[in-house]
Write an enzyme that holds these catalytic residues in place. Structure first.
Site, PDB file in Angstrom:
ATOM      1  N   LYS A 143      23.338 -60.019 -29.710  1.00  0.00           N
ATOM      2  CA  LYS A 143      22.373 -60.831 -28.957  1.00  0.00           C
ATOM      3  C   LYS A 143      21.071 -60.086 -28.639  1.00  0.00           C
ATOM      4  CE  LYS A 143      25.142 -64.267 -26.547  1.00  0.00           C
ATOM      5  NZ  LYS A 143      25.513 -64.784 -25.234  1.00  0.00           N
TER       6      LYS A 143
ATOM      7  N   ASP B  94      21.774 -70.046 -22.937  1.00  0.00           N
ATOM      8  CA  ASP B  94      22.863 -69.735 -21.995  1.00  0.00           C
ATOM      9  C   ASP B  94      22.502 -70.097 -20.552  1.00  0.00           C
ATOM     10  OD1 ASP B  94      24.696 -68.762 -23.844  1.00  0.00           O
ATOM     11  OD2 ASP B  94      23.884 -66.732 -23.767  1.00  0.00           O
TER      12      ASP B  94
ATOM     13  N   GLY C 188      26.747 -57.579 -16.567  1.00  0.00           N
ATOM     14  CA  GLY C 188      26.505 -57.514 -18.014  1.00  0.00           C
ATOM     15  C   GLY C 188      25.556 -58.624 -18.459  1.00  0.00           C
TER      16      GLY C 188
HETATM   17  P1  ATR Z   1      29.009 -59.757 -21.041  1.00  0.00           P
HETATM   18  O1  ATR Z   1      27.837 -59.645 -21.963  1.00  0.00           O
HETATM   19  O2  ATR Z   1      30.009 -60.801 -21.464  1.00  0.00           O
HETATM   20  O3  ATR Z   1      28.591 -59.944 -19.603  1.00  0.00           O
HETATM   21  P2  ATR Z   1      29.442 -56.906 -20.760  1.00  0.00           P
HETATM   22  O4  ATR Z   1      27.984 -56.675 -20.857  1.00  0.00           O
HETATM   23  O5  ATR Z   1      30.340 -56.014 -21.508  1.00  0.00           O
HETATM   24  O6  ATR Z   1      29.823 -58.378 -21.182  1.00  0.00           O
HETATM   25  O7  ATR Z   1      29.836 -56.883 -19.197  1.00  0.00           O
HETATM   26  C1  ATR Z   1      31.135 -56.874 -18.785  1.00  0.00           C
HETATM   27  C2  ATR Z   1      31.202 -56.877 -17.267  1.00  0.00           C
HETATM   28  O8  ATR Z   1      32.574 -56.869 -16.900  1.00  0.00           O
HETATM   29  C3  ATR Z   1      30.574 -55.657 -16.624  1.00  0.00           C
HETATM   30  O9  ATR Z   1      29.987 -56.016 -15.384  1.00  0.00           O
HETATM   31  C4  ATR Z   1      31.803 -54.749 -16.398  1.00  0.00           C
HETATM   32  O10 ATR Z   1      31.659 -53.812 -15.376  1.00  0.00           O
HETATM   33  P3  ATR Z   1      31.039 -52.350 -15.670  1.00  0.00           P
HETATM   34  O11 ATR Z   1      29.569 -52.528 -15.699  1.00  0.00           O
HETATM   35  O12 ATR Z   1      31.518 -51.519 -14.545  1.00  0.00           O
HETATM   36  O13 ATR Z   1      31.616 -51.915 -17.003  1.00  0.00           O
HETATM   37  C5  ATR Z   1      32.816 -55.799 -16.015  1.00  0.00           C
HETATM   38  N1  ATR Z   1      34.188 -55.296 -16.158  1.00  0.00           N
HETATM   39  C6  ATR Z   1      34.874 -55.114 -17.298  1.00  0.00           C
HETATM   40  N2  ATR Z   1      36.124 -54.681 -17.035  1.00  0.00           N
HETATM   41  C7  ATR Z   1      36.212 -54.568 -15.677  1.00  0.00           C
HETATM   42  C8  ATR Z   1      37.257 -54.189 -14.760  1.00  0.00           C
HETATM   43  N3  ATR Z   1      38.462 -53.816 -15.214  1.00  0.00           N
HETATM   44  N4  ATR Z   1      37.007 -54.232 -13.440  1.00  0.00           N
HETATM   45  C9  ATR Z   1      35.795 -54.633 -12.977  1.00  0.00           C
HETATM   46  N5  ATR Z   1      34.772 -55.021 -13.781  1.00  0.00           N
HETATM   47  C10 ATR Z   1      34.972 -54.993 -15.110  1.00  0.00           C
END
Ligand code: ATR
Length: 269
Positions: free
Chosen positions: A51, A87, A114
């Site tokens: 993206k 989106d 994210g």
């Molecule tokens: P997307 O584009 O779908 O938003 P991403 O950019 O990978 O995907 O973001 C994933 C989000 O899920 C992030 O906010 C991530 O937190 P971190 O910034 O700390 O990585 C969050 N996330 C993923 N696994 C997590 C977990 N086990 N507990 C809390 N937050 C989690």
């Protein structure tokens, strides 16, 4: 699910288009972008992890996509690739259709920082939300997101903090809407990042959205519902971002009911 949704729409309107999913390794993604003239496309969607990567290959990027910093839809016009992002539109329409949502005077809690959080924030800020708080496991990412939007929307308070039980509870007590944007819950065995004890019991107009749609009800949504919050999963966002993309590609009004039916049928499989 996107091929199912768009195929159903094309067939319903008798359009000759065909929508298929392509899984591309980075090398082939690059080839597709460079040798575009040889490929007969009227448009396409882009998803993770392309993206943002796609932006330098595009001939133009809409203001909305620039603000989000990501492109999910490309229109092809005379060989030119025009980048869009549907989106934020999809998210706002989900709120409107499911909750009759109006952003003014509303306080929103965003869980996660994210790309999905960024699209939701764009929608809410453009729609005139009063205040936003971002909680994220990695506080620096929440900070980065907050600062980025503060520059563009200086009048709106945008707070951020690490994702802790205490902070979640404190923010949930004041939020009109909570949006869960993390990937926690995609696996059926996942627990919720908000504990049961941290979900305040509410009555009336308090809303919880989980952008995850498979499973249809995550543990997060189950707990929200049990505490009296009105809930929605992310299927509506998938539907309405798709409807908007469809309209950009075809210039026709998207048959939303047909598309929703296709999504519901195939999501439950
Ligand atoms: P997307 O584009 O779908 O938003 P991403 O950019 O990978 O995907 O973001 C994933 C989000 O899920 C992030 O906010 C991530 O937190 P971190 O910034 O700390 O990585 C969050 N996330 C993923 N696994 C997590 C977990 N086990 N507990 C809390 N937050 C989690």
């Amino acid at each position: 699910l996107s091929p199912r949704m768009h195929q159903a729409a094309f067939e319903h309107l008798g359009l000759p288009h065909f929508y298929a999913a392509l899984e591309l390794a980075p090398k082939y993604f690059k080839k597709l972008m460079i040798h575009r003239a040889q490929i007969l496309l009227d448009g396409f969607n882009v998803t993770i992890p392309y993206k943002q990567v796609i932006i330098p290959y595009l001939d133009s990027v809409s203001p909305e996509a620039r603000l989000i910093g990501a492109v999910n839809t490309v229109r092809v016009r005379r060989g030119r690739f025009l980048g869009e992002n549907t989106d934020a539109y999809g998210f706002l329409r989900l709120l409107r259709e499911e909750f009759r949502w109006k952003s003014n005077r509303k306080k929103v809690l965003i869980l996660g920082a994210g790309g999905a959080a960024r699209a939701c924030m764009t929608a809410l800020l453009r729609d005139g939300v009063r205040q936003i708080c971002i909680l994220n496991r990695t506080p620096s990412k929440a900070r980065g997101l907050a600062l980025d939007f503060k520059n563009r929307f200086p009048k709106v308070p945008i707070d951020f903090a690490p994702l802790t039980g205490r902070k979640v509870r404190e923010e949930l007590l004041q939020a009109d809407l909570v949006v869960h944007t993390t990937s926690v819950g995609l696996k059926v065995s996942d627990t919720s990042i908000v504990a049961k004890k941290d979900f305040p019991k509410v009555q009336g107009k308090r809303f919880a959205v989980d952008l995850i749609y498979n499973p249809p009800q995550t543990e997060f949504l189950r707990l929200a519902k049990a505490a009296g919050w009105k809930t929605a999963n992310g299927l509506g966002m998938l539907l309405y971002q798709g409807a908007k993309a469809f309209e950009l590609w075809t210039g026709r009004k998207a048959p939303v009911d047909v598309m929703r039916k296709a999504l519901l049928f195939h999501n439950s499989k």
